[in-house]
Design a protein around this motif. Sequence first.
Motif, PDB file in Angstrom:
ATOM      1  N   LYS A 134      -1.713   1.951 -21.417  1.00  0.00           N
ATOM      2  CA  LYS A 134      -1.900   1.991 -22.864  1.00  0.00           C
ATOM      3  C   LYS A 134      -3.089   1.130 -23.268  1.00  0.00           C
ATOM      4  N   GLY A 135      -3.816   1.609 -24.288  1.00  0.00           N
ATOM      5  CA  GLY A 135      -4.899   0.830 -24.866  1.00  0.00           C
ATOM      6  C   GLY A 135      -6.259   0.989 -24.226  1.00  0.00           C
ATOM      7  N   LEU A 136      -6.398   1.860 -23.218  1.00  0.00           N
ATOM      8  CA  LEU A 136      -7.693   1.988 -22.539  1.00  0.00           C
ATOM      9  C   LEU A 136      -8.780   2.542 -23.456  1.00  0.00           C
ATOM     10  N   VAL A 137      -8.465   3.578 -24.212  1.00  0.00           N
ATOM     11  CA  VAL A 137      -9.479   4.169 -25.086  1.00  0.00           C
ATOM     12  C   VAL A 137      -9.937   3.136 -26.112  1.00  0.00           C
ATOM     13  N   GLU A 138      -8.989   2.376 -26.651  1.00  0.00           N
ATOM     14  CA  GLU A 138      -9.342   1.335 -27.610  1.00  0.00           C
ATOM     15  C   GLU A 138     -10.249   0.292 -26.962  1.00  0.00           C
ATOM     16  N   GLN A 139      -9.923  -0.117 -25.744  1.00  0.00           N
ATOM     17  CA  GLN A 139     -10.714  -1.117 -25.032  1.00  0.00           C
ATOM     18  C   GLN A 139     -12.148  -0.613 -24.791  1.00  0.00           C
ATOM     19  N   ILE A 140     -12.273   0.637 -24.380  1.00  0.00           N
ATOM     20  CA  ILE A 140     -13.588   1.226 -24.121  1.00  0.00           C
ATOM     21  C   ILE A 140     -14.367   1.366 -25.438  1.00  0.00           C
ATOM     22  N   ALA A 141     -13.706   1.877 -26.477  1.00  0.00           N
ATOM     23  CA  ALA A 141     -14.352   2.063 -27.780  1.00  0.00           C
ATOM     24  C   ALA A 141     -14.819   0.733 -28.365  1.00  0.00           C
ATOM     25  N   ASN A 142     -14.012  -0.304 -28.192  1.00  0.00           N
ATOM     26  CA  ASN A 142     -14.400  -1.635 -28.687  1.00  0.00           C
ATOM     27  C   ASN A 142     -15.654  -2.134 -27.972  1.00  0.00           C
ATOM     28  N   ALA A 143     -15.729  -1.929 -26.662  1.00  0.00           N
ATOM     29  CA  ALA A 143     -16.905  -2.374 -25.900  1.00  0.00           C
ATOM     30  C   ALA A 143     -18.149  -1.621 -26.365  1.00  0.00           C
ATOM     31  N   GLU A 179     -17.514  -2.501 -16.896  1.00  0.00           N
ATOM     32  CA  GLU A 179     -17.154  -2.775 -15.502  1.00  0.00           C
ATOM     33  C   GLU A 179     -16.186  -3.945 -15.372  1.00  0.00           C
ATOM     34  N   SER A 180     -16.047  -4.768 -16.412  1.00  0.00           N
ATOM     35  CA  SER A 180     -15.097  -5.882 -16.362  1.00  0.00           C
ATOM     36  C   SER A 180     -13.659  -5.434 -16.670  1.00  0.00           C
TER      37      SER A 180
END
Length: 167
Positions: free
Chosen positions: A14-23, A64-65
């Motif tokens: 859960k939360g991967l798309v949000e994490q990528i979009a935030n970056a 990449e982090s």
Amino acid sequence: MRRYLITLQLPDRKGLVEQIANAVSHHGGNWLDSELRHIDGIFAAILLLEIDEQHWDELQEALESIDGLMMTAAPAAHFNPPRLRLTYNLVAYDRPGLVKEISNKLSSLGINIERFSSKYESASHTGIALFRATISLGLSDPHQEDLLTEALYEIGDDVVIDKVRSR
């Protein structure tokens, strides 16, 4: 601004798309186009981003982090769009080599596969293994459409094709 095509792959959570979009947003990137999928516990993404070249390295490091992420990236270029785009749904009995047969037929006609999505499933009433695909194609010549339909039906008597749309 420069366009980059990146692919991402990592165990789904859960939360991967949000994490990528935030970056992407944090580094001034613009998310232009994407395909995101969950396949057998793996999150896979293809993204087309636009970003100032001076921020590209920082964005790469930020992505990449993310724990477990594998990434590829390449500069993207604009291209000349095809004259006609068609989308088909295809259903056939599942068998080894079916994607090869489909791609060979299309390639022999000079037709470009722009999007290909497939899945395996069992027919509800018989349990027979089925192959389902949605295929979006770019044709350089509208006359290729008749040849295309004929070529796909040549794959076998079990093939069912439904033209979804054209543009």
